[in-house]
Design a protein around this motif. Structure first.
Motif, PDB file in Angstrom:
ATOM      1  N   ILE A  99       0.851  -1.193   0.000  1.00 49.56           N
ATOM      2  CA  ILE A  99       0.000   0.000   0.000  1.00 49.56           C
ATOM      3  C   ILE A  99       0.885   1.241   0.000  1.00 49.56           C
ATOM      4  O   ILE A  99       1.722   1.423   0.895  1.00 49.56           O
ATOM      5  CB  ILE A  99      -0.939   0.002   1.222  1.00 49.56           C
ATOM      6  CG1 ILE A  99      -1.834  -1.240   1.194  1.00 49.56           C
ATOM      7  CG2 ILE A  99      -1.779   1.284   1.242  1.00 49.56           C
ATOM      8  CD1 ILE A  99      -2.674  -1.422   2.443  1.00 49.56           C
ATOM      9  N   THR A 102      -2.669   6.192  -1.467  1.00 48.36           N
ATOM     10  CA  THR A 102      -3.992   5.864  -2.000  1.00 48.36           C
ATOM     11  C   THR A 102      -3.934   4.810  -3.110  1.00 48.36           C
ATOM     12  O   THR A 102      -4.898   4.633  -3.859  1.00 48.36           O
ATOM     13  CB  THR A 102      -4.666   7.129  -2.551  1.00 48.36           C
ATOM     14  OG1 THR A 102      -3.838   7.701  -3.585  1.00 48.36           O
ATOM     15  CG2 THR A 102      -4.883   8.156  -1.455  1.00 48.36           C
ATOM     16  N   LEU A 103      -2.815   4.084  -3.196  1.00 53.35           N
ATOM     17  CA  LEU A 103      -2.647   3.049  -4.222  1.00 53.35           C
ATOM     18  C   LEU A 103      -2.253   1.726  -3.577  1.00 53.35           C
ATOM     19  O   LEU A 103      -1.336   1.682  -2.755  1.00 53.35           O
ATOM     20  CB  LEU A 103      -1.565   3.468  -5.224  1.00 53.35           C
ATOM     21  CG  LEU A 103      -1.130   2.414  -6.251  1.00 53.35           C
ATOM     22  CD1 LEU A 103      -2.262   2.109  -7.231  1.00 53.35           C
ATOM     23  CD2 LEU A 103       0.119   2.885  -7.011  1.00 53.35           C
ATOM     24  N   SER A 104      -2.945   0.662  -3.963  1.00 54.05           N
ATOM     25  CA  SER A 104      -2.565  -0.697  -3.571  1.00 54.05           C
ATOM     26  C   SER A 104      -2.104  -1.458  -4.805  1.00 54.05           C
ATOM     27  O   SER A 104      -2.802  -1.470  -5.833  1.00 54.05           O
ATOM     28  CB  SER A 104      -3.738  -1.450  -2.946  1.00 54.05           C
ATOM     29  OG  SER A 104      -3.907  -1.131  -1.594  1.00 54.05           O
ATOM     30  N   ARG A 142      -9.040   3.167  -2.071  1.00 55.96           N
ATOM     31  CA  ARG A 142      -7.768   3.332  -2.778  1.00 55.96           C
ATOM     32  C   ARG A 142      -7.927   2.860  -4.216  1.00 55.96           C
ATOM     33  O   ARG A 142      -8.833   2.092  -4.535  1.00 55.96           O
ATOM     34  CB  ARG A 142      -6.660   2.500  -2.110  1.00 55.96           C
ATOM     35  CG  ARG A 142      -6.324   2.893  -0.698  1.00 55.96           C
ATOM     36  CD  ARG A 142      -5.130   2.109  -0.167  1.00 55.96           C
ATOM     37  NE  ARG A 142      -5.362   0.677  -0.131  1.00 55.96           N
ATOM     38  CZ  ARG A 142      -5.970   0.031   0.867  1.00 55.96           C
ATOM     39  NH1 ARG A 142      -6.433   0.703   1.900  1.00 55.96           N
ATOM     40  NH2 ARG A 142      -6.130  -1.290   0.829  1.00 55.96           N
ATOM     41  N   GLU A 143      -7.053   3.323  -5.087  1.00 58.22           N
ATOM     42  CA  GLU A 143      -6.930   2.690  -6.392  1.00 58.22           C
ATOM     43  C   GLU A 143      -6.171   1.379  -6.192  1.00 58.22           C
ATOM     44  O   GLU A 143      -5.229   1.310  -5.391  1.00 58.22           O
ATOM     45  CB  GLU A 143      -6.184   3.590  -7.378  1.00 58.22           C
ATOM     46  CG  GLU A 143      -6.874   4.906  -7.665  1.00 58.22           C
ATOM     47  CD  GLU A 143      -8.178   4.753  -8.437  1.00 58.22           C
ATOM     48  OE1 GLU A 143      -8.497   3.646  -8.890  1.00 58.22           O
ATOM     49  OE2 GLU A 143      -8.889   5.774  -8.571  1.00 58.22           O
TER      50      GLU A 143
END
Length: 258
Positions: A99, A102-104, A142-143
């Motif tokens: 992670i 805001t991106l996984s 998240r995205e």
């Protein structure tokens, strides 16, 4: 630009012996998702754990020489999730999520059912358990991009001999329907196919070692980057690298305007 690579290595030691890390050093990738490590931590050299400019993160299988996933990343993640929370699945090392704000980014390796009914049952069990987790990921805020070997060719365009494989693992109606649900019900996007809607043979990512399949390009598209809509909309270019062979799979490379 964010460049993400995914590849099933069919053994990290074997792939590195065939020049994988030297190739990787030339790719300017930000994140590299690996499947089928077929190794434990003690088996990896320092270069395999942290090739130049990257730090490696791994989820190993308990069984030696089997399965396992990893991710190379240029920047440290804010959090790491290893495993899906079910002991029999996690013992096979099939899920790793990094992670970054805001991106996984997820490296995932679905079981193959081709060796017989027992493993096909294990594959279906994984799919049943994993679907609700994908639903949670889709709503996490998240995205998300799921990178990996799904061991499923989704449509007829995704494999050369689709007629002869309709009753074989990897192209079973139940498997294909599950992937359709992931995309339609959960609103994930098959990024490679979205960028290349009509491309067939150029999209293949895996070839059997039998019958000169690679030379004849009798392949399957079973390696994916499946993303939430916001991230998928930022995808700009996808390609399968086939100039060198590190594995029976080829790297899938996608650039995102992020």
């Amino acid at each position: 630009m964010l460049r993400i690579v995914t590849i099933n290595l069919n053994g990290i030691r074997s792939a590195c012996a065939k020049g994988f890390l030297a190739w990787l050093a030339q790719q300017d990738a930000d994140v590299v998702c690996l499947q089928e490590l077929r190794a434990q931590e003690a088996d990896l050299t320092p270069e395999m754990r942290a090739p130049g400019g990257y730090q490696g993160y791994f989820h190993y299988a308990d069984k030696r020489g089997y399965s396992g996933v990893g991710i190379y990343a240029k920047r440290p993640p804010d959090n790491i999730v290893a495993g899906v929370g079910r002991p029999d699945i996690d013992a096979e090392g099939r899920y790793l999520e990094l992670i970054f704000g805001t991106l996984s980014v997820v490296s995932v390796y679905l079981p193959s059912g081709s060796s017989g009914p027992e493993r096909q049952a294990a594959k279906f069990a994984f799919m049943d358990y994993f679907f609700p987790q994908l639903a949670t990921l889709a709503q996490c805020g998240r995205e998300v991009v799921l990178c990996g070997d799904f061991n499923i060719a989704h449509h007829e365009i995704d494999l050369k001999n689709w007629r002869g494989n309709r009753h074989n693992s990897g192209f079973l109606p139940e498997e294909r329907a599950w992937l359709t649900r992931v995309l339609n019900e959960l609103s994930f996007v098959d990024v490679h196919r979205a960028l290349c809607p009509s491309e067939g043979e150029g999209c293949y990512t895996w070839w059997s070692n039998r019958g000169q399949a690679y030379a004849k390009n009798v392949g399957w598209r079973i390696d994916y980057q499946i993303a939430t809509p916001g991230l998928a909309a930022r995808a700009r270019q996808a390609r399968v690298y086939k100039d060198q062979r590190f594995s029976d799979h080829a790297p899938l490379i996608i650039d995102y305007d992020l």
